[in-house]
Design a protein around this motif. Structure first.
Motif, short mmCIF file in Angstrom:
data_model
loop_
_atom_site.label_atom_id
_atom_site.label_comp_id
_atom_site.label_asym_id
_atom_site.label_seq_id
_atom_site.Cartn_x
_atom_site.Cartn_y
_atom_site.Cartn_z
N SER A 138 0.83 -1.20 0.00
CA SER A 138 0.00 0.00 0.00
C SER A 138 0.86 1.24 0.00
O SER A 138 1.90 1.31 0.68
N GLY A 139 0.45 2.24 -0.77
CA GLY A 139 1.13 3.52 -0.78
C GLY A 139 0.49 4.48 0.22
O GLY A 139 -0.26 4.09 1.11
N GLY A 140 0.76 5.76 0.04
CA GLY A 140 0.19 6.75 0.93
C GLY A 140 -1.08 7.37 0.36
O GLY A 140 -1.68 6.86 -0.59
N ALA A 141 -1.46 8.51 0.95
CA ALA A 141 -2.70 9.17 0.53
C ALA A 141 -2.61 9.65 -0.92
O ALA A 141 -3.60 9.58 -1.66
N ASP A 142 -1.42 10.10 -1.35
CA ASP A 142 -1.29 10.59 -2.73
C ASP A 142 -1.49 9.47 -3.73
O ASP A 142 -2.17 9.63 -4.75
N GLU A 143 -0.88 8.30 -3.44
CA GLU A 143 -1.03 7.17 -4.35
C GLU A 143 -2.48 6.68 -4.39
O GLU A 143 -3.00 6.34 -5.46
N LEU A 144 -3.13 6.65 -3.21
CA LEU A 144 -4.52 6.21 -3.17
C LEU A 144 -5.41 7.16 -3.97
O LEU A 144 -6.27 6.72 -4.74
N ALA A 145 -5.19 8.47 -3.82
CA ALA A 145 -5.99 9.43 -4.56
C ALA A 145 -5.77 9.29 -6.06
O ALA A 145 -6.72 9.36 -6.85
N LEU A 146 -4.50 9.08 -6.48
CA LEU A 146 -4.22 8.90 -7.91
C LEU A 146 -4.88 7.63 -8.42
O LEU A 146 -5.46 7.62 -9.52
N ASP A 147 -4.81 6.55 -7.65
CA ASP A 147 -5.43 5.30 -8.07
C ASP A 147 -6.93 5.46 -8.25
O ASP A 147 -7.53 4.94 -9.21
N GLN A 148 -7.56 6.24 -7.37
CA GLN A 148 -9.01 6.47 -7.50
C GLN A 148 -9.31 7.30 -8.74
O GLN A 148 -10.31 7.04 -9.43
N ARG A 149 -8.47 8.28 -9.04
CA ARG A 149 -8.71 9.09 -10.24
C ARG A 149 -8.51 8.26 -11.50
O ARG A 149 -9.28 8.37 -12.46
N LEU A 150 -7.48 7.41 -11.51
CA LEU A 150 -7.26 6.56 -12.67
C LEU A 150 -8.39 5.55 -12.84
O LEU A 150 -8.75 5.18 -13.95
N SER A 151 -8.95 5.10 -11.72
CA SER A 151 -10.04 4.13 -11.79
C SER A 151 -11.26 4.73 -12.48
O SER A 151 -12.08 4.00 -13.05
N ALA A 152 -11.41 6.05 -12.41
CA ALA A 152 -12.56 6.70 -13.02
C ALA A 152 -12.40 6.88 -14.53
O ALA A 152 -13.36 7.22 -15.22
N LEU A 153 -11.18 6.65 -15.04
CA LEU A 153 -10.94 6.80 -16.48
C LEU A 153 -11.32 5.52 -17.23
O LEU A 153 -11.38 4.44 -16.64
N SER A 154 -11.51 5.65 -18.52
CA SER A 154 -11.66 4.47 -19.37
C SER A 154 -10.29 3.81 -19.56
O SER A 154 -9.24 4.39 -19.22
N GLY A 155 -10.28 2.59 -20.13
CA GLY A 155 -9.01 1.91 -20.38
C GLY A 155 -8.08 2.73 -21.25
O GLY A 155 -6.90 2.90 -20.92
N PRO A 156 -8.54 3.26 -22.39
CA PRO A 156 -7.66 4.10 -23.20
C PRO A 156 -7.17 5.34 -22.47
O PRO A 156 -6.02 5.76 -22.66
N GLY A 157 -8.00 5.93 -21.61
CA GLY A 157 -7.58 7.10 -20.85
C GLY A 157 -6.46 6.75 -19.89
O GLY A 157 -5.47 7.48 -19.76
N ARG A 158 -6.60 5.59 -19.19
CA ARG A 158 -5.52 5.14 -18.30
C ARG A 158 -4.25 4.86 -19.09
O ARG A 158 -3.14 5.19 -18.68
N ALA A 159 -4.42 4.22 -20.26
CA ALA A 159 -3.25 3.91 -21.08
C ALA A 159 -2.54 5.18 -21.52
O ALA A 159 -1.30 5.25 -21.51
N ALA A 160 -3.29 6.21 -21.91
CA ALA A 160 -2.67 7.47 -22.33
C ALA A 160 -1.90 8.10 -21.18
O ALA A 160 -0.78 8.59 -21.35
N TYR A 161 -2.49 8.06 -19.98
CA TYR A 161 -1.81 8.64 -18.80
C TYR A 161 -0.52 7.88 -18.49
O TYR A 161 0.52 8.48 -18.21
N VAL A 162 -0.58 6.54 -18.58
CA VAL A 162 0.60 5.73 -18.27
C VAL A 162 1.69 5.93 -19.30
O VAL A 162 2.88 6.03 -18.97
N LEU A 163 1.34 5.99 -20.58
CA LEU A 163 2.35 6.20 -21.62
C LEU A 163 2.99 7.56 -21.49
O LEU A 163 4.19 7.73 -21.74
N ARG A 164 2.21 8.55 -21.11
CA ARG A 164 2.77 9.88 -20.88
C ARG A 164 3.70 9.89 -19.66
O ARG A 164 4.83 10.38 -19.73
#
Length: 645
Positions: A138-164
């Motif tokens: 488990s990470g901290g509050a920042d990692e949890l918040a980022l994971d929740q924001r990424l969870s709200a994206l579609s698969g292509p949106g997550r992929a774009a964020y990760v590639l960037r």
């Protein structure tokens, strides 16, 4: 673990597809790239896979998809550069990464009766681990918040964020990779990724590392229960296993929790006391963070597994008799993963457990001799650090409140905010627990005092006030965006007339309250000078801010509320400008409309029932009792502002 071949599919776009000019990748070259960069490829798959799979299944699926990324034979690879250091110009890595990304995106496509499922849409046959649950640390509050924001994206949106962020690809190359992976709208995916803050450094954290795992048993408690049941009657295991435990008085293993109607392995893992995160007592001394994630577990009942299990079970499914309170904007429901234990112990006549999941503080309390009358309180604390993560309410009794303080707090004291010159009364600290102090949260009737908590650590002294929630609200003073702690002599004098106005923001999820003296005004008829103060209460959820403009005359014990507003930027860091007015009666019996704007106001005019204007940020117009007026102001930059409220 084993790999399985998947024949490469042609890319949907000729611009991104293979051609005869593309470099040829053979099996050995692809395997070398996969082995060398295996952890990174697994991390990419883990980040892109749909969050609905759960933490454990995402880990195993990420490994399976990565291992199946090897081609069967020599094949041409699209020329899409691998931008990160050590992978530049490696067609083997670019090719394997593309296959991993394509499979991870396909895994998020819902199954349909109209088409046969793809291999990546089905649970992996291999790898599998029996008897253990594997998940990243488990990470901290920042990692949890980022994971929740990424969870709200579609698969292509997550992929774009990760590639960037993880691969450091420019947007042009991201479009090429997404097109080659079968994404129909790469521009839309990039646009979607723009909605998530660019916290790319967090992508390298342990929270998203599917190769550095924790292992925990999946069914240890069930196996133990079955063994006990087998000694009594093997035939009763399937029918009556859920009913085993002490009878009748609520002392079963889950206490006041509601019954379990469905089994969810991921949820069960999060509710296993053995998996609770426990931070070492000295971790905060070497950590760069000053938040709840470095609080050690304290209290005399941290080893009481039955109590911890009841607390976790009630958190996930509170029974009908449990008293639940949730501050505004705080998500309900059980933890997504094993939370962190902050405290488990006896407080007055109750057993108390305090847990933290990176986003929320949860406080479970039950009487010492029963689970009847259990209570569960939630508070949102995402992003809390330093002063905001210095104390948590441990318990309330007889109008008093007792706090659990951060390990870095050296001294605690109580002071009356209405009496700035009276000094502070020291509170005994025992293993971070304060002696009880009078709480203004339960104060009714006239406001004769407002007691606040004063905490001192290596960085200074600060004040916090109990507003009826788990985390006290921080008190500051000064111009918005440049506020300072309200513990100095001048700040205490500034807060004194306005302390009782804090009652207007009780139980509103308040994070901090700032008081700013934005103007001083000479009063007509030689009545002295008045001060104008705006107080702004910021909430943990962002919305719901409350702003009060208050007016204080010489000799008055309290300030008078001249105007108030909600969810406005006025008196805040984004727009510190504020304008307010009040009808005031002088000692000579004359009535005046008094108005004041913050610095930067070049003129003020009254409209409606009062006619008058003045240059500068102060206005005084003689009027009559009960007059109705509006206010308009002009700033030095030419912008117009209206009166608050």
């Amino acid at each position: 673990m084993q790999s399985q071949d998947v024949a490469p599919r042609p890319a949907p776009s000729s611009a991104a597809g293979s051609s005869s000019a593309d470099p040829v990748v053979d099996v050995e070259q692809a395997e070398a790239a996969l082995v060398e960069h295996y952890p990174r490829l697994v991390r990419i798959a883990h980040l892109v896979l749909p969050p609905g799979l759960g933490r454990g299944r995402r880990v195993l699926t990420a490994h399976a998809l990565t291992q199946r990324a090897l081609p069967r034979s020599r094949t041409s690879a699209p020329v899409i550069p691998a931008q990160s250091s050590g992978r530049d110009g490696d067609p083997g890595y670019a090719f394997v990464r593309l296959r991993v990304l394509r499979s991870a995106l396909e895994a998020g496509v819902p199954l349909s009766f109209r088409a046969l499922p793809k291999r990546s849409q089905l649970p992996p046959l291999l790898p599998q681990v029996w008897g253990l649950k594997l998940f990243p640390r488990s990470g901290g509050a920042d990692e949890l918040a980022l994971d929740q924001r990424l969870s709200a994206l579609s698969g292509p949106g997550r992929a774009a964020y990760v590639l960037r962020g993880l691969e450091k690809l420019p947007d042009g190359d991201v479009r090429k990779v997404l097109s080659a992976a079968g994404v129909e709208d790469p521009d839309g995916a990039l646009e979607e990724a723009d909605g998530v803050p660019a916290q790319y450094a967090l992508l390298d954290s342990a929270e998203f590392d599917a190769c550095s795992l924790q292992a925990r048993p999946t069914d240890l408690m069930r196996r133990r229960q079955h063994m006990r049941a087998a000694l009594a009657a093997a035939a009763a295991v399937a029918v009556c296993g859920a009913l085993l435990g002490l009878p009748g008085d609520g002392w079963g293993r889950d206490g006041a929790a509601a019954p379990v109607y469905a089994q969810n392995p991921a949820a069960e893992a999060a509710l296993d006391p053995a998996q609770l995160t426990r931070v070492a007592p000295a971790a905060w001394q070497t950590s760069a963070r000053t938040d709840f994630s470095v609080w050690p577990a304290r209290g005399d009942l941290t080893g009481d597994q039955a109590l911890l299990r009841r607390a976790l079970a009630v958190w996930a499914r509170p029974g009908e008799t449990v008293q639940v309170s949730v501050t505004p904007g705080t998500p309900a429901g059980g933890p997504a993963g094993p939370p962190q234990l902050l405290y488990a112990g006896t407080v007055d006549n109750a057993r108390v457990v305090i847990l933290h999941d990176g986003l929320r503080i949860a406080r479970y309390a039950e009487p010492k001799d029963s689970t009847q009358g259990a209570a569960l309180d939630f508070a949102r604390v995402d992003g809390a650090s330093g002063a905001e993560a210095s104390a948590v309410v441990l318990g309330r009794a007889d109008g008093n409140v007792r706090y659990l303080t951060a390990p870095w707090v050296k001294k605690a004291a109580e002071r009356d905010l209405l009496k700035p010159g009276s000094g502070a009364m020291d509170l005994t600290l025992t293993d971070g627990i304060t002696a009880p102090m009078a709480s203004p949260a339960v104060q009714t009737g006239s406001c004769a005092s407002w007691n606040v908590l004063q905490l001192t650590d290596a960085s200074g002294t600060r004040l916090a006030t109990d507003l009826g929630e788990l985390v006290p609200a921080r008190l500051t003073t000064g111009r918005p965006g440049y506020g300072r702690e309200a513990s100095g002599a001048r700040a205490l004098r500034a807060w004194a007339p306005f302390a009782c106005s804090l009652s207007a923001v009780r139980s509103q999820g308040v994070r901090s309250v700032n008081a700013w003296e934005y103007a001083a005004q000479p009063l007509p008829d030689a009545s002295g000078s008045a001060t104008w103060v705006c107080t702004r209460a910021e909430t943990w959820r962002g919305e719901g801010t409350r702003v009060l403009a208050q007016f204080h005359t010489p000799g008055g014990a309290f300030g008078a509320v001249a105007a108030k507003a909600e969810n406005v930027p006025a008196c805040g860091p984004r727009d510190p400008q504020v304008l307010a007015g009040v009808l005031w009666k002088s000692a000579a019996g004359s009535w005046y409309l008094l108005a004041a704007g913050s610095r930067g106001t070049s003129s003020i005019s009254a409209t409606g029932g009062v006619d008058g204007s003045a240059r500068g940020n102060l206005l005084a117009v003689k009027t009559r009792q009960g007059a109705q007026a509006g206010l308009k102001g002009t700033l030095k930059n030419g912008r117009s502002i209206n009166g608050l409220g």
